[in-house]
Design a protein around this motif. Structure first.
Motif, PDB file in Angstrom:
ATOM      1  N   TYR A 112       0.865  -1.165   0.000  1.00 52.17           N
ATOM      2  CA  TYR A 112       0.000   0.000   0.000  1.00 52.17           C
ATOM      3  C   TYR A 112       0.915   1.232   0.000  1.00 52.17           C
ATOM      4  O   TYR A 112       1.975   1.220   0.625  1.00 52.17           O
ATOM      5  N   TRP A 113       0.462   2.289  -0.669  1.00 49.94           N
ATOM      6  CA  TRP A 113       1.289   3.496  -0.791  1.00 49.94           C
ATOM      7  C   TRP A 113       0.490   4.735  -0.413  1.00 49.94           C
ATOM      8  O   TRP A 113      -0.704   4.836  -0.690  1.00 49.94           O
ATOM      9  N   GLY A 114       1.188   5.681   0.197  1.00 47.45           N
ATOM     10  CA  GLY A 114       0.610   6.989   0.401  1.00 47.45           C
ATOM     11  C   GLY A 114       0.777   7.838  -0.846  1.00 47.45           C
ATOM     12  O   GLY A 114       1.381   7.408  -1.837  1.00 47.45           O
ATOM     13  N   LYS A 115       0.267   9.060  -0.796  1.00 46.82           N
ATOM     14  CA  LYS A 115       0.321   9.942  -1.961  1.00 46.82           C
ATOM     15  C   LYS A 115       1.613  10.728  -2.035  1.00 46.82           C
ATOM     16  O   LYS A 115       1.903  11.364  -3.052  1.00 46.82           O
ATOM     17  N   GLY A 116       2.382  10.707  -0.960  1.00 47.50           N
ATOM     18  CA  GLY A 116       3.674  11.355  -0.964  1.00 47.50           C
ATOM     19  C   GLY A 116       3.667  12.738  -0.341  1.00 47.50           C
ATOM     20  O   GLY A 116       2.656  13.427  -0.310  1.00 47.50           O
ATOM     21  N   THR A 117       4.855  13.127   0.142  1.00 51.65           N
ATOM     22  CA  THR A 117       5.055  14.467   0.683  1.00 51.65           C
ATOM     23  C   THR A 117       6.392  14.989   0.152  1.00 51.65           C
ATOM     24  O   THR A 117       7.385  14.257   0.137  1.00 51.65           O
ATOM     25  N   LEU A 118       6.391  16.231  -0.301  1.00 53.62           N
ATOM     26  CA  LEU A 118       7.575  16.790  -0.954  1.00 53.62           C
ATOM     27  C   LEU A 118       8.559  17.343   0.070  1.00 53.62           C
ATOM     28  O   LEU A 118       8.193  18.132   0.940  1.00 53.62           O
TER      29      LEU A 118
END
Length: 123
Positions: A112-118
């Motif tokens: 499962y993956w999150g949407k990401g943070t820059l």
């Protein structure tokens, strides 16, 4: 299903620190390990760190980054110190249902993956 939400990204100067968080919800009892991958501009997604009963780190972050989790094992943190410009990337949280530690540092079909943070490291 498991949902992952990252937070804590931002702009930091070289040599600075940031702490990322990833909160898991849903069928968290199915999670065997959690971790972080990152994808820089024009690059492929790469492993950063993961945690299960043990911790795992990419060579490029050893000694600078520390992964940890809460007692409920539903939130994972990434403390990033001595940041470099090459650490600039979108950081993705990953949770895997695989109990094979081979996949703690790689992708699998049970992730499962999150949407990401820059994270941007720049002066």
């Amino acid at each position: 299903q498991v949902q992952l939400v990252e937070s804590g990204g931002g702009l930091v100067q070289p040599g600075g620190s940031l702490r990322l968080s990833c909160a898991a919800s849903g069928r968290t009892s199915s999670i065997a390990a959690m971790g972080w991958f990152r994808q820089g501009p024009g690059e492929q997604r790469e492993f950063v760190a993961s945690i299960s009963a043990s911790t795992y780190y990419a060579d490029s972050v050893k000694g600078r980054f520390t992964i940890s989790r809460d007692n409920a094992k539903t939130t994972v943190y990434l403390q990033m110190n001595s940041l470099k410009t090459e650490d600039t990337a979108v950081y993705y949280c990953k949770a895997t249902r695989s109990s094979n530690s081979y996949y703690y540092t790689r992708r699998s079909g049970m992730d499962y993956w999150g949407k990401g943070t820059l994270v941007t490291v720049s002066s």
